[in-house]
Write a protein that holds these residues in place. Structure first.
Motif, PDB file in Angstrom:
ATOM      1  N   GLY A  14       0.790  -1.225   0.000  1.00 29.09           N
ATOM      2  CA  GLY A  14       0.000   0.000   0.000  1.00 29.09           C
ATOM      3  C   GLY A  14       0.819   1.269   0.000  1.00 29.09           C
ATOM      4  N   GLU A  15       2.069   1.206  -0.451  1.00 24.44           N
ATOM      5  CA  GLU A  15       2.921   2.389  -0.459  1.00 24.44           C
ATOM      6  C   GLU A  15       2.564   3.322  -1.612  1.00 24.44           C
ATOM      7  OE1 GLU A  15       6.982   1.286  -0.573  1.00 24.44           O
ATOM      8  OE2 GLU A  15       6.805  -0.126   1.090  1.00 24.44           O
ATOM      9  N   ARG A  16       2.844   4.584  -1.407  1.00 19.97           N
ATOM     10  CA  ARG A  16       2.745   5.533  -2.507  1.00 19.97           C
ATOM     11  C   ARG A  16       3.916   5.309  -3.457  1.00 19.97           C
ATOM     12  NH1 ARG A  16       1.849  11.351   0.250  1.00 19.97           N
ATOM     13  NH2 ARG A  16       1.689  11.960  -1.938  1.00 19.97           N
ATOM     14  N   LYS A  17       3.637   5.488  -4.725  1.00 20.81           N
ATOM     15  CA  LYS A  17       4.674   5.276  -5.748  1.00 20.81           C
ATOM     16  C   LYS A  17       4.974   6.604  -6.427  1.00 20.81           C
ATOM     17  CE  LYS A  17       5.872   2.229  -9.596  1.00 20.81           C
ATOM     18  NZ  LYS A  17       6.351   3.288 -10.496  1.00 20.81           N
ATOM     19  N   ALA A  18       6.242   6.994  -6.421  1.00 22.30           N
ATOM     20  CA  ALA A  18       6.643   8.257  -7.035  1.00 22.30           C
ATOM     21  C   ALA A  18       6.559   8.157  -8.546  1.00 22.30           C
ATOM     22  CB  ALA A  18       8.067   8.607  -6.607  1.00 22.30           C
ATOM     23  N   GLY A  19       6.235   9.285  -9.178  1.00 19.41           N
ATOM     24  CA  GLY A  19       6.107   9.327 -10.624  1.00 19.41           C
ATOM     25  C   GLY A  19       6.722  10.587 -11.192  1.00 19.41           C
ATOM     26  N   LEU A  20       6.212  11.013 -12.344  1.00 20.25           N
ATOM     27  CA  LEU A  20       6.780  12.158 -13.055  1.00 20.25           C
ATOM     28  C   LEU A  20       6.683  13.439 -12.242  1.00 20.25           C
ATOM     29  CD1 LEU A  20       8.028  13.312 -15.635  1.00 20.25           C
ATOM     30  CD2 LEU A  20       5.696  13.588 -16.541  1.00 20.25           C
ATOM     31  N   ALA A  21       5.564  13.658 -11.550  1.00 18.87           N
ATOM     32  CA  ALA A  21       5.384  14.895 -10.785  1.00 18.87           C
ATOM     33  C   ALA A  21       6.464  15.032  -9.721  1.00 18.87           C
ATOM     34  CB  ALA A  21       3.995  14.927 -10.146  1.00 18.87           C
ATOM     35  N   LEU A 400      28.681  -0.464 -10.329  1.00 22.80           N
ATOM     36  CA  LEU A 400      28.312   0.931 -10.086  1.00 22.80           C
ATOM     37  C   LEU A 400      26.864   1.081  -9.701  1.00 22.80           C
ATOM     38  CD1 LEU A 400      28.977   3.985 -10.318  1.00 22.80           C
ATOM     39  CD2 LEU A 400      28.322   3.828 -12.711  1.00 22.80           C
ATOM     40  N   ALA A 401      25.967   0.403 -10.387  1.00 31.07           N
ATOM     41  CA  ALA A 401      24.562   0.752 -10.280  1.00 31.07           C
ATOM     42  C   ALA A 401      23.740  -0.202  -9.441  1.00 31.07           C
ATOM     43  CB  ALA A 401      23.943   0.823 -11.684  1.00 31.07           C
ATOM     44  N   THR A 402      24.345  -1.247  -8.855  1.00 29.92           N
ATOM     45  CA  THR A 402      23.561  -2.184  -8.080  1.00 29.92           C
ATOM     46  C   THR A 402      23.347  -1.647  -6.680  1.00 29.92           C
ATOM     47  OG1 THR A 402      24.528  -4.014  -9.305  1.00 29.92           O
ATOM     48  CG2 THR A 402      23.446  -4.543  -7.219  1.00 29.92           C
ATOM     49  N   PRO A 403      22.126  -1.387  -6.269  1.00 30.08           N
ATOM     50  CA  PRO A 403      21.890  -0.794  -4.960  1.00 30.08           C
ATOM     51  C   PRO A 403      22.028  -1.812  -3.840  1.00 30.08           C
ATOM     52  CG  PRO A 403      19.814  -1.259  -6.013  1.00 30.08           C
ATOM     53  CD  PRO A 403      20.879  -1.649  -6.996  1.00 30.08           C
ATOM     54  N   ALA A 404      22.472  -1.338  -2.708  1.00 31.05           N
ATOM     55  CA  ALA A 404      22.479  -2.201  -1.548  1.00 31.05           C
ATOM     56  C   ALA A 404      21.060  -2.435  -1.097  1.00 31.05           C
ATOM     57  CB  ALA A 404      23.296  -1.554  -0.420  1.00 31.05           C
ATOM     58  N   ALA A 405      20.852  -3.528  -0.402  1.00 27.76           N
ATOM     59  CA  ALA A 405      19.507  -3.783   0.101  1.00 27.76           C
ATOM     60  C   ALA A 405      19.141  -2.719   1.100  1.00 27.76           C
ATOM     61  CB  ALA A 405      19.473  -5.165   0.761  1.00 27.76           C
ATOM     62  N   THR A 406      17.975  -2.156   0.953  1.00 26.95           N
ATOM     63  CA  THR A 406      17.510  -1.120   1.853  1.00 26.95           C
ATOM     64  C   THR A 406      16.322  -1.623   2.624  1.00 26.95           C
ATOM     65  OG1 THR A 406      16.094  -0.233   0.137  1.00 26.95           O
ATOM     66  CG2 THR A 406      18.281   0.721   0.343  1.00 26.95           C
ATOM     67  N   ALA A 407      16.122  -1.033   3.785  1.00 30.60           N
ATOM     68  CA  ALA A 407      14.972  -1.420   4.586  1.00 30.60           C
ATOM     69  C   ALA A 407      13.711  -1.076   3.852  1.00 30.60           C
ATOM     70  CB  ALA A 407      15.010  -0.687   5.923  1.00 30.60           C
ATOM     71  N   PRO A 408      12.744  -1.978   3.787  1.00 28.44           N
ATOM     72  CA  PRO A 408      11.515  -1.695   3.054  1.00 28.44           C
ATOM     73  C   PRO A 408      10.761  -0.563   3.678  1.00 28.44           C
ATOM     74  CG  PRO A 408      11.269  -3.684   4.359  1.00 28.44           C
ATOM     75  CD  PRO A 408      12.708  -3.305   4.447  1.00 28.44           C
ATOM     76  N   SER A 409      10.184   0.306   2.806  1.00 24.45           N
ATOM     77  CA  SER A 409       9.386   1.410   3.287  1.00 24.45           C
ATOM     78  C   SER A 409       7.995   0.925   3.605  1.00 24.45           C
ATOM     79  CB  SER A 409       9.313   2.517   2.235  1.00 24.45           C
ATOM     80  OG  SER A 409      10.579   2.981   1.945  1.00 24.45           O
ATOM     81  N   LYS A 410       7.329   1.626   4.483  1.00 25.22           N
ATOM     82  CA  LYS A 410       5.943   1.368   4.766  1.00 25.22           C
ATOM     83  C   LYS A 410       5.138   2.563   4.310  1.00 25.22           C
ATOM     84  CE  LYS A 410       7.219  -1.632   8.617  1.00 25.22           C
ATOM     85  NZ  LYS A 410       7.082  -1.897  10.058  1.00 25.22           N
ATOM     86  N   ASN A 411       3.897   2.663   4.747  1.00 30.02           N
ATOM     87  CA  ASN A 411       3.123   3.807   4.352  1.00 30.02           C
ATOM     88  C   ASN A 411       3.841   5.071   4.751  1.00 30.02           C
ATOM     89  OD1 ASN A 411       1.010   2.346   3.270  1.00 30.02           O
ATOM     90  ND2 ASN A 411       0.054   2.046   5.265  1.00 30.02           N
ATOM     91  N   PRO A 412       3.963   6.046   3.857  1.00 30.51           N
ATOM     92  CA  PRO A 412       4.732   7.246   4.152  1.00 30.51           C
ATOM     93  C   PRO A 412       4.152   8.019   5.306  1.00 30.51           C
ATOM     94  CG  PRO A 412       3.470   7.513   2.159  1.00 30.51           C
ATOM     95  CD  PRO A 412       3.336   6.094   2.544  1.00 30.51           C
ATOM     96  N   ALA A 413       5.032   8.545   6.114  1.00 31.87           N
ATOM     97  CA  ALA A 413       4.582   9.354   7.226  1.00 31.87           C
ATOM     98  C   ALA A 413       4.001  10.646   6.720  1.00 31.87           C
ATOM     99  CB  ALA A 413       5.739   9.629   8.175  1.00 31.87           C
ATOM    100  N   SER A 414       3.128  11.204   7.454  1.00 30.16           N
ATOM    101  CA  SER A 414       2.538  12.490   7.059  1.00 30.16           C
ATOM    102  C   SER A 414       3.575  13.575   7.203  1.00 30.16           C
ATOM    103  CB  SER A 414       1.331  12.813   7.939  1.00 30.16           C
ATOM    104  OG  SER A 414       1.716  12.862   9.301  1.00 30.16           O
ATOM    105  N   ALA A 415       3.417  14.611   6.366  1.00 30.13           N
ATOM    106  CA  ALA A 415       4.414  15.685   6.362  1.00 30.13           C
ATOM    107  C   ALA A 415       4.393  16.444   7.670  1.00 30.13           C
ATOM    108  CB  ALA A 415       4.131  16.626   5.212  1.00 30.13           C
TER     109      ALA A 415
END
Length: 415
Positions: A14-21, A400-415
């Motif tokens: 249920g995460e928000r997905k970033a796009g062009l905006a 160069l371009a292989t990312p390290a494993a990152t902690a999975p994000s959850k629902n984004p916190a409110s601003a």
């Protein structure tokens, strides 16, 4: 995990997905430091005439142009610390507001010293903006897509710089203060950023205010190389007009035209990075420093304008490809909890290198006996640094371009 698999997993959570905006807003924010320097460059002579009666104006007026870059170099690590420690988005919005206030201050300030002070604040706000924008690009995207977008920022910034220089010259006909009106630009971005960007969720171990994990030692080598890369990147931007004057080209229009051609070659190099971002640093960095050395060597040997232009184009293309390579090499593999500080230290290395570029060239010139011999020495150093990187990366053999494993994000916190 592939980018597609990560996107599907994020969707299932249920995460928000970033796009062009989001990409457009973050790239626009990255352009603010470019605006900060280039928009007023054409009116520096007018400002010098206006403050000619002020003691020390011959030193203070150039500082108005250069001190923001120095402040980015000095304060970006602190911006990165607070981005990791507290809140990326909030720091970005604060930086945008401070940028507008400090940037427009010369419209009503009559003291040259006060204007320099406002430019100090501007540089600190630029550090916040650029660090947070790069960090959020790393947060919102992953893998090859992250590498492409990190590389894209250098292309957009280069093109924006060319546009802003021309725009500053056009607006400057109305007086030296007129270009400072363009520093209200962030006002147009603050509301969209507040609405469309979000703070990535942190794990309990990464919660705002929690103790930060140590920064990876893997960042040291890319940042040291970037420090030298900043020197090389800025060398011909500053020194090419003097080289051209020395071989008989005195027309400012012609010099400006050749500088624009070099800037275009730089942009082409930046644009090509997206197609090469999958290659390892041990391949790209030595080749890019090698290309830079070839270009600088041609400029050193140039006795005519066409030859000097050829060298400038090769150098511009090579450094255009170099900058995004260094950025991705340094920060693409950093996990979420280190990403702000990693971007901050990388920006610091780049801008400190750029700030001291002229001093390094002057020192080399004093040893070598002139500007063009100094560029030859810089070419030799470029080959040496490229060779050191090749040997070092053969030891670690990291892509160069292989990312390290990152902690999975959850629902984004409110601003």
């Amino acid at each position: 995990m592939s980018d597609a698999q990560q996107d599907r997993a994020a969707s299932e959570r249920g995460e928000r997905k970033a796009g062009l905006a989001q990409l457009v807003l973050l790239l626009a924010g990255i352009c603010m430091p470019v605006l900060g320097v280039t928009i007023i460059a054409p009116v520096m002579p007018q400002m010098g005439q206006h403050f000619s009666g002020t003691p020390g104006s011959d030193i203070l007026v150039p500082i108005v142009l250069t001190v923001p870059a120095l402040m980015i170099g000095l304060t970006a690590p602190f911006a990165g610390f607070f981005a990791d420690k507290v809140h990326r988005k909030r720091l970005l919005l604060i930086g945008m507001a401070a940028y507008t206030l400090a940037g427009t201050a010369p419209l009503y300030l009559d003291s040259l010293v006060a204007i320099v002070g406002s430019r100090v604040i501007l540089g600190a706000s630029e550090a916040m903006i650029q660090t947070c924008c790069l960090t959020l690009i790393g947060d919102y995207w992953s893998g090859k897509q992250r590498a492409r977008y990190l590389g894209l920022n250098t292309l957009v910034a280069g093109l924006a710089g060319t546009l802003f220089i021309a725009l500053g010259g056009l607006i400057g006909v109305s007086g030296w203060r007129a270009p400072f009106w363009l520093y209200v630009t962030p006002v147009l971005l603050i509301v969209p950023m507040a609405k469309l960007l979000w703070e990535p969720a942190r794990s309990s171990a990464q919660a705002a205010g929690a103790r930060l994990e140590p920064l990876s030692r893997d960042l040291i080598v890319p940042c040291v190389v970037t420090l030298f890369g900043g020197v090389v990147f800025y060398a011909l931007i500053v020194e090419l007009p003097f080289v051209l004057n020395g071989i008989g080209l005195t027309s400012s229009a012609a010099v400006g035209g050749i500088s624009a051609i070099m800037a275009l070659a730089n942009a082409i190099g930046c644009g090509l990075f997206t197609a090469l971002s999958g290659l390892p640093a041990r391949v790209l960095v030595p080749l890019e420093f090698g290309g830079t050395a070839v270009g600088l060597g041609i400029v050193f040997a140039a006795g005519s304008v066409p030859v000097a232009t050829t060298g400038a184009v090769i150098t511009g293309f090579s450094t255009g490809l170099l900058l995004p390579t260094l950025l991705v090499w340094a920060v693409n593999r950093l996990p979420f909890a280190q990403r702000g500080r990693g971007n901050g230290w990388w920006l610091s290395a780049l801008f400190v290198g750029e700030f001291f570029s002229s001093l390094v060239i002057a020192g080399l010139g004093a040893v070598a006996g002139g500007l063009q011999p100094a560029l030859a020495m810089l070419a030799v150093l470029s080959v040496a640094v490229g060779g050191i990187v090749l040997l070092w990366q053969r030891r670690v053999a990291e892509p160069l371009a292989t990312p390290a494993a990152t902690a999975p994000s959850k629902n984004p916190a409110s601003a």
